[in-house]
Design a protein around this motif. Structure first.
Motif, PDB file in Angstrom:
ATOM      1  N   PHE A 112     -55.457  25.701  57.586  1.00  0.00           N
ATOM      2  CA  PHE A 112     -56.134  25.270  58.814  1.00  0.00           C
ATOM      3  C   PHE A 112     -57.631  25.056  58.587  1.00  0.00           C
ATOM      4  CE2 PHE A 112     -53.223  27.366  62.272  1.00  0.00           C
ATOM      5  CZ  PHE A 112     -52.172  26.565  61.847  1.00  0.00           C
ATOM      6  N   LYS A 113     -58.128  23.957  59.156  1.00  0.00           N
ATOM      7  CA  LYS A 113     -59.578  23.749  59.135  1.00  0.00           C
ATOM      8  C   LYS A 113     -59.998  23.222  60.500  1.00  0.00           C
ATOM      9  CE  LYS A 113     -63.339  21.733  56.489  1.00  0.00           C
ATOM     10  NZ  LYS A 113     -64.133  22.934  56.694  1.00  0.00           N
ATOM     11  N   GLY A 114     -60.910  23.958  61.149  1.00  0.00           N
ATOM     12  CA  GLY A 114     -61.438  23.493  62.428  1.00  0.00           C
ATOM     13  C   GLY A 114     -60.843  24.212  63.623  1.00  0.00           C
ATOM     14  N   SER A 129     -55.274  29.571  57.333  1.00  0.00           N
ATOM     15  CA  SER A 129     -53.853  29.904  57.534  1.00  0.00           C
ATOM     16  C   SER A 129     -52.998  28.718  57.082  1.00  0.00           C
ATOM     17  CB  SER A 129     -53.563  30.157  59.011  1.00  0.00           C
ATOM     18  OG  SER A 129     -54.081  31.387  59.418  1.00  0.00           O
ATOM     19  N   TYR A 130     -51.798  29.026  56.651  1.00  0.00           N
ATOM     20  CA  TYR A 130     -50.854  28.005  56.164  1.00  0.00           C
ATOM     21  C   TYR A 130     -51.389  27.253  54.945  1.00  0.00           C
ATOM     22  CZ  TYR A 130     -47.988  28.702  60.322  1.00  0.00           C
ATOM     23  OH  TYR A 130     -47.179  29.248  61.292  1.00  0.00           O
ATOM     24  N   SER A 131     -52.126  27.980  54.117  1.00  0.00           N
ATOM     25  CA  SER A 131     -52.594  27.321  52.889  1.00  0.00           C
ATOM     26  C   SER A 131     -51.424  27.226  51.902  1.00  0.00           C
ATOM     27  CB  SER A 131     -53.742  28.121  52.281  1.00  0.00           C
ATOM     28  OG  SER A 131     -53.291  29.425  52.002  1.00  0.00           O
ATOM     29  N   ASP A 165     -60.146  17.351  55.330  1.00  0.00           N
ATOM     30  CA  ASP A 165     -60.140  17.586  56.776  1.00  0.00           C
ATOM     31  C   ASP A 165     -59.788  16.280  57.492  1.00  0.00           C
ATOM     32  OD1 ASP A 165     -60.609  18.161  59.409  1.00  0.00           O
ATOM     33  OD2 ASP A 165     -62.683  18.822  59.135  1.00  0.00           O
ATOM     34  N   ALA A 166     -58.703  16.310  58.253  1.00  0.00           N
ATOM     35  CA  ALA A 166     -58.218  15.092  58.904  1.00  0.00           C
ATOM     36  C   ALA A 166     -59.249  14.478  59.840  1.00  0.00           C
ATOM     37  CB  ALA A 166     -56.941  15.408  59.680  1.00  0.00           C
ATOM     38  N   ALA A 167     -60.150  15.318  60.380  1.00  0.00           N
ATOM     39  CA  ALA A 167     -61.174  14.777  61.279  1.00  0.00           C
ATOM     40  C   ALA A 167     -62.025  13.751  60.528  1.00  0.00           C
ATOM     41  CB  ALA A 167     -62.044  15.911  61.818  1.00  0.00           C
ATOM     42  N   ASP A 188     -48.284  17.781  63.199  1.00  0.00           N
ATOM     43  CA  ASP A 188     -47.969  19.182  62.922  1.00  0.00           C
ATOM     44  C   ASP A 188     -49.170  19.920  62.313  1.00  0.00           C
ATOM     45  OD1 ASP A 188     -46.517  21.482  62.871  1.00  0.00           O
ATOM     46  OD2 ASP A 188     -45.157  20.901  61.258  1.00  0.00           O
ATOM     47  N   PHE A 189     -50.372  19.582  62.805  1.00  0.00           N
ATOM     48  CA  PHE A 189     -51.558  20.339  62.393  1.00  0.00           C
ATOM     49  C   PHE A 189     -51.592  21.689  63.112  1.00  0.00           C
ATOM     50  CE2 PHE A 189     -54.005  16.143  61.709  1.00  0.00           C
ATOM     51  CZ  PHE A 189     -53.839  16.202  60.344  1.00  0.00           C
ATOM     52  N   ASP A 190     -50.911  21.780  64.222  1.00  0.00           N
ATOM     53  CA  ASP A 190     -50.850  22.992  65.066  1.00  0.00           C
ATOM     54  C   ASP A 190     -52.094  23.191  65.931  1.00  0.00           C
ATOM     55  OD1 ASP A 190     -48.503  23.423  63.745  1.00  0.00           O
ATOM     56  OD2 ASP A 190     -49.073  25.308  62.813  1.00  0.00           O
ATOM     57  N   ILE A 191     -53.244  22.739  65.437  1.00  0.00           N
ATOM     58  CA  ILE A 191     -54.490  23.105  66.129  1.00  0.00           C
ATOM     59  C   ILE A 191     -55.199  21.883  66.724  1.00  0.00           C
ATOM     60  CG2 ILE A 191     -54.834  25.254  64.850  1.00  0.00           C
ATOM     61  CD1 ILE A 191     -56.797  23.774  63.024  1.00  0.00           C
ATOM     62  N   TYR A 192     -56.111  22.186  67.633  1.00  0.00           N
ATOM     63  CA  TYR A 192     -56.749  21.182  68.489  1.00  0.00           C
ATOM     64  C   TYR A 192     -57.584  20.129  67.758  1.00  0.00           C
ATOM     65  CZ  TYR A 192     -60.191  19.443  71.878  1.00  0.00           C
ATOM     66  OH  TYR A 192     -61.010  18.647  72.624  1.00  0.00           O
ATOM     67  N   LYS A 193     -58.583  20.569  66.994  1.00  0.00           N
ATOM     68  CA  LYS A 193     -59.589  19.618  66.486  1.00  0.00           C
ATOM     69  C   LYS A 193     -59.015  18.494  65.629  1.00  0.00           C
ATOM     70  CE  LYS A 193     -64.103  21.746  66.792  1.00  0.00           C
ATOM     71  NZ  LYS A 193     -65.131  22.508  66.073  1.00  0.00           N
ATOM     72  N   PRO A 194     -58.265  18.813  64.560  1.00  0.00           N
ATOM     73  CA  PRO A 194     -57.747  17.694  63.754  1.00  0.00           C
ATOM     74  C   PRO A 194     -56.731  16.853  64.528  1.00  0.00           C
ATOM     75  CG  PRO A 194     -56.883  19.798  62.961  1.00  0.00           C
ATOM     76  CD  PRO A 194     -57.920  20.125  63.976  1.00  0.00           C
ATOM     77  N   THR A 195     -55.993  17.505  65.463  1.00  0.00           N
ATOM     78  CA  THR A 195     -55.003  16.746  66.244  1.00  0.00           C
ATOM     79  C   THR A 195     -55.716  15.732  67.125  1.00  0.00           C
ATOM     80  OG1 THR A 195     -53.589  18.700  66.277  1.00  0.00           O
ATOM     81  CG2 THR A 195     -53.047  16.960  67.843  1.00  0.00           C
TER      82      THR A 195
HETATM   83  C1  LIG Z   1     -47.522  24.112  60.232  1.00  0.00           C
HETATM   84  S1  LIG Z   1     -48.228  23.411  58.826  1.00  0.00           S
HETATM   85  C2  LIG Z   1     -47.348  21.875  58.628  1.00  0.00           C
HETATM   86  C3  LIG Z   1     -45.878  22.047  58.297  1.00  0.00           C
HETATM   87  C4  LIG Z   1     -45.165  20.773  57.864  1.00  0.00           C
HETATM   88  N1  LIG Z   1     -45.314  19.709  58.821  1.00  0.00           N
HETATM   89  C5  LIG Z   1     -43.692  20.998  57.640  1.00  0.00           C
HETATM   90  O1  LIG Z   1     -42.872  20.271  58.221  1.00  0.00           O
HETATM   91  O2  LIG Z   1     -43.334  21.872  56.867  1.00  0.00           O
HETATM   92  C6  LIG Z   1     -49.791  22.885  59.411  1.00  0.00           C
HETATM   93  C7  LIG Z   1     -50.605  22.147  58.363  1.00  0.00           C
HETATM   94  O3  LIG Z   1     -51.756  21.545  58.976  1.00  0.00           O
HETATM   95  C8  LIG Z   1     -52.797  21.528  58.015  1.00  0.00           C
HETATM   96  N2  LIG Z   1     -54.108  21.401  58.669  1.00  0.00           N
HETATM   97  C9  LIG Z   1     -54.649  22.221  59.612  1.00  0.00           C
HETATM   98  N3  LIG Z   1     -55.906  21.813  59.928  1.00  0.00           N
HETATM   99  C10 LIG Z   1     -56.134  20.674  59.208  1.00  0.00           C
HETATM  100  C11 LIG Z   1     -57.226  19.767  59.125  1.00  0.00           C
HETATM  101  N4  LIG Z   1     -58.358  19.944  59.828  1.00  0.00           N
HETATM  102  N5  LIG Z   1     -57.100  18.694  58.315  1.00  0.00           N
HETATM  103  C12 LIG Z   1     -55.983  18.506  57.563  1.00  0.00           C
HETATM  104  N6  LIG Z   1     -54.923  19.340  57.595  1.00  0.00           N
HETATM  105  C13 LIG Z   1     -54.987  20.419  58.410  1.00  0.00           C
HETATM  106  C14 LIG Z   1     -52.631  22.864  57.285  1.00  0.00           C
HETATM  107  O4  LIG Z   1     -53.230  22.830  56.010  1.00  0.00           O
HETATM  108  C15 LIG Z   1     -51.116  23.034  57.240  1.00  0.00           C
HETATM  109  O5  LIG Z   1     -50.593  22.607  56.007  1.00  0.00           O
END
Ligand SMILES: C[S@@+](CC[C@H](N)C(=O)[O-])C[C@H]1O[C@@H](n2cnc3c(N)ncnc32)[C@H](O)[C@@H]1O
Length: 254
Positions: A112-114, A129-131, A165-167, A188-195
């Motif tokens: 996770f980043k951001g 997280s999720y590295s 970083d996707a941003a 599937d970034f899970d978090i707000y900023k990159p999404t």
């Molecule tokens: C839940 S995992 C993805 C699981 C995957 N889609 C699967 O089907 O197994 C979330 C991913 O989002 C990535 N992520 C989170 N923040 C990010 C960011 N700012 N830029 C790029 N990737 C990011 C993490 O590194 C992580 O690998």
């Protein structure tokens, strides 16, 4: 390749203790499997639980929906790359000669980043997280190459892993590739900023019929994905659909 222990950093686990126990034993049987090497890959279904199979079936059903629409497929948040690899296999099954159907994966490959206030406090996650293992993208690139080599037209590379970083990387990629039309984007970034950054960046590259898939819409543990979606699109403009067999994944068609 070194193995990392991610559990302590990762999200809260919703499985019951019984389920965790079964999974532990299932994993043990997998690791101690008596299958000969040349039969392992062809028998991986032996180890697929209903939950894991449901996710693959989701992508089977959703992939069939894009067969008549032109454009590329993107996964935002790749991690170990299972979904990306399944998408590549599905392309091999349904449209092995579609050279325009590129499959892109965006990830930091460093977790996770951001994270921000919009992500709440329930997930137990933090930056990183999720590295994955160091240089994992090189390993995944090898897997994606094998997937392509087992299908026609393997001399044309049709996948790309974009690290960072996707941003930053998503707008950068699209600026470099103005020809892009997105047939399906999986969030599937899970978090707000990159999404939010990715949703905003791809909006001009979507067409009528493009499909957006979300892993965490309406999820109280990862609320940031829904917030990002609502800030970029108007919820009332779409039907948020699902397949009854897959618990968490939803999708919409533009
Ligand atoms: C839940 S995992 C993805 C699981 C995957 N889609 C699967 O089907 O197994 C979330 C991913 O989002 C990535 N992520 C989170 N923040 C990010 C960011 N700012 N830029 C790029 N990737 C990011 C993490 O590194 C992580 O690998």
């Amino acid at each position: 390749m070194e193995k990392i222990k991610t559990e302590k950093y990762d999200s809260i686990i919703l499985s019951s203790s019984d389920e965790k126990n079964v999974n532990k034993n299932f994993l043990k049987s997998f690791k101690e499997s008596p299958l000969p090497d040349d039969e392992i890959l062809a028998n991986l279904g032996l180890f697929l639980s209903s939950k894991s199979l449901a996710r693959i079936l989701f992508f089977y059903k959703i992939y069939k929906k894009i067969l008549h629409s032109h454009g590329i497929v993107i996964e935002f948040g790749v991690r170990w790359g299972q979904t990306l690899s399944v998408l590549s296999a599905l392309r091999g099954i349904f449209e092995p000669f579609n050279r325009h159907r590129k499959i892109l994966g965006f990830d930091t490959f460093e977790g996770f980043k951001g994270m921000s206030a919009e992500d709440g406090e329930r997930s137990n996650c933090r930056e990183g997280s999720y590295s994955v293992s160091r240089n994992y993208e090189e390993y995944l690139s090898g897997i994606m190459t094998f997937q392509e080599q087992l299908n026609p037209m393997s001399h044309i590379r049709r996948f790309e892993l974009i690290k960072g970083d996707a941003a930053v990387t998503v707008p950068q990629y699209l600026e470099k590739h103005p020809e892009t039309i997105i047939s399906m984007a999986v969030f599937d970034f899970d978090i707000y900023k990159p999404t939010k950054a990715a949703l905003s960046a791809i909006k001009p590259y979507l067409a009528k019929g493009s499909i957006l898939v979300f892993d965490e819409l309406c999820d109280d543990i990862f609320p940031g994905e829904t917030t990002a979606f609502k800030e970029v699109f108007a919820l009332r403009d779409f039907k948020i659909k699902r397949f009854p067999f897959a618990a968490r994944i939803s999708y919409l068609e533009l």
